[in-house]
Scaffold this motif. Structure first.
Motif, short mmCIF file in Angstrom:
data_model
loop_
_atom_site.label_atom_id
_atom_site.label_comp_id
_atom_site.label_asym_id
_atom_site.label_seq_id
_atom_site.Cartn_x
_atom_site.Cartn_y
_atom_site.Cartn_z
N PRO A 81 -27.94 -47.88 -104.27
CA PRO A 81 -27.28 -47.69 -102.99
C PRO A 81 -27.23 -46.18 -102.50
CG PRO A 81 -26.05 -49.19 -104.58
CD PRO A 81 -27.04 -48.61 -105.38
N VAL A 82 -27.41 -46.16 -101.16
CA VAL A 82 -27.28 -44.84 -100.54
C VAL A 82 -26.31 -44.51 -99.85
CG1 VAL A 82 -28.95 -43.30 -99.00
CG2 VAL A 82 -29.94 -44.91 -100.53
N ILE A 83 -25.39 -43.34 -100.19
CA ILE A 83 -24.43 -43.05 -99.38
C ILE A 83 -24.64 -41.53 -98.45
CG2 ILE A 83 -21.89 -42.34 -99.52
CD1 ILE A 83 -22.96 -44.93 -100.62
N GLY A 84 -24.38 -41.63 -97.39
CA GLY A 84 -24.59 -40.39 -96.65
C GLY A 84 -23.27 -39.57 -96.29
N ILE A 85 -23.28 -38.33 -96.53
CA ILE A 85 -22.30 -37.50 -96.22
C ILE A 85 -22.39 -36.55 -95.18
CG2 ILE A 85 -20.75 -35.89 -97.57
CD1 ILE A 85 -21.16 -37.21 -99.99
N SER A 86 -21.83 -36.34 -94.07
CA SER A 86 -22.07 -35.57 -92.99
C SER A 86 -20.93 -35.63 -91.91
CB SER A 86 -23.28 -36.38 -92.24
OG SER A 86 -22.85 -37.46 -91.48
N PRO A 87 -20.75 -34.66 -91.31
CA PRO A 87 -19.41 -34.81 -90.35
C PRO A 87 -19.49 -35.84 -89.28
CG PRO A 87 -20.61 -32.53 -90.21
CD PRO A 87 -21.72 -33.49 -90.89
N PHE A 88 -20.45 -36.72 -89.24
CA PHE A 88 -20.34 -37.65 -88.36
C PHE A 88 -20.01 -39.00 -89.15
CE2 PHE A 88 -22.69 -34.51 -85.88
CZ PHE A 88 -22.18 -34.74 -84.66
N GLY A 89 -20.06 -39.16 -90.37
CA GLY A 89 -19.37 -40.37 -91.11
C GLY A 89 -18.12 -41.12 -90.46
N ALA A 90 -18.07 -42.27 -90.08
CA ALA A 90 -16.95 -42.82 -89.71
C ALA A 90 -15.95 -43.36 -91.11
CB ALA A 90 -17.36 -44.50 -89.09
N LEU A 91 -16.37 -43.07 -92.07
CA LEU A 91 -15.48 -43.41 -93.22
C LEU A 91 -14.85 -42.16 -93.70
CD1 LEU A 91 -17.86 -45.63 -95.41
CD2 LEU A 91 -15.66 -46.47 -94.49
N PRO A 92 -13.66 -42.17 -93.83
CA PRO A 92 -12.69 -40.91 -94.07
C PRO A 92 -13.42 -40.35 -95.62
CG PRO A 92 -11.42 -42.86 -94.57
CD PRO A 92 -12.71 -43.23 -93.98
#
Length: 315
Positions: free
Chosen positions: A176-187
């Motif tokens: 599984p791939v997790i994106g981490i960026s200022p635009f992620g909707a998850l807190p």
């Protein structure tokens, strides 16, 4: 939820209608605002000064050639942060040039975001894992688009991969791939939930990339499609994006705390058979020379002082 205009000028027409009549009607399409707004709903947009918009309001805004109808999740002077209730990413920042009006009938509290853990897929089968670590976490790979200076990711699997979604680079992504960026909707705290729930699955974290709209790209970060990641976690804000090193530190600290690398297991020592060959005695001549050398060294040491003139320190 979006309204697709017939031309890029429709936002200008809508703005003019709002200025003249104070309201306008739009038919929406798409599933970005489910369950609040179903596709095909006709909504009423009303004129309201941007400074009076608050989180929870649903607004109409122009993003490129499209008009979106999304919820406000945060505000700052003269700008709005919006997102579809059913989308994994925030929209590009909405300023006075993009803001059109509000859709008051759908105002509600900003819905809390929880990660959909089904996106992690089924757990790995036991025979695919090292039997010594079946109960521990899987491997975690952190991908960055380029060199990172001054970070705290020592000891973790950090790799450079400019565009990990490219089919010619299949080795970049694992599990599984997790994106981490200022635009992620998850807190941000959702990352802890995901890391704990991943268990024995291998994970890939995309750190320092931009996702979604071209307007979301900043600081030269490579722009990836939203589906490059299964889940999107927010770190920082689109209004003040953190640097790559800070984002990598955030991810590395959470991985180190929740998915430590299993310690390497040393192979068992192999016992060597004892030597059976008896020691060879030194020839008489060699023994005499060694004895003379020891005698000369002792005499030299007795005649040599313990200090010298190099700073008064013993050599």
């Amino acid at each position: 939820m979006r309204h697709t205009p017939e031309g890029p000028s429709e936002a200008i027409v809508l703005r003019a209608v709002l200025a003249a009549a104070g309201r306008a009607r739009l038919r929406t399409r798409g599933e970005s605002m489910l369950p609040a707004i179903v596709p095909g709903t006709v909504v009423t947009v009303e004129a309201l000064p941007l400074p009076r918009v608050v989180p929870g309001d649903v607004v109409a805004a122009a993003v490129g050639a499209r008009i979106i109808v999304h919820r406000v999740v945060a505000t700052a002077p003269d700008v709005l942060l919006t997102a579809g209730d059913n989308l994994p990413l925030l929209d590009p920042v909405v300023g006075p040039d993009g803001y059109l009006g509000v859709v008051p009938e759908y105002r509600a509290a900003v819905p809390p975001r929880q990660p959909d853990l089904s996106a992690l897929g089924p757990p790995p089968r036991d025979h695919h894992r090292d039997h010594q670590h079946d109960d521990g976490p899987g491997r975690t790979r952190l991908l960055v688009p380029g060199p990172v200076a001054g970070h705290r990711s020592t000891g973790l699997d950090v790799r450079q991969c400019e565009r990990p979604e490219r089919p010619e680079r299949p080795g970049c992504l694992a599990g599984p791939v997790i994106g981490i960026s200022p635009f992620g909707a998850l807190p941000p705290e959702a990352l802890d939930t995901v890391l704990r729930a991943a268990g024995g699955r291998d994970l890939t974290l995309l750190v320092g990339y931009s996702f979604g709209y071209p307007q979301a790209a900043d600081g030269g970060r490579p722009l990836l499609p939203p589906d490059s990641a299964d889940l999107h976690v927010r770190f920082g804000s689109p209004l003040d994006p953190p640097g790559l090193a800070a984002t990598l530190d955030f991810a590395a600290d959470r991985v180190r705390a929740l998915r430590p690398t299993p310690p390497a297991v040393a192979p068992p020592a192999v016992a060597r058979p004892a030597a059976t060959t008896p020691p060879v005695a030194a020839p008489p001549v060699a023994a005499a020379l060694a004895s003379a050398a020891r005698t000369a060294a002792a005499a030299l040491a007795a005649a040599t002082p313990l200090t010298d003139t190099h700073g008064g320190c013993p050599r």
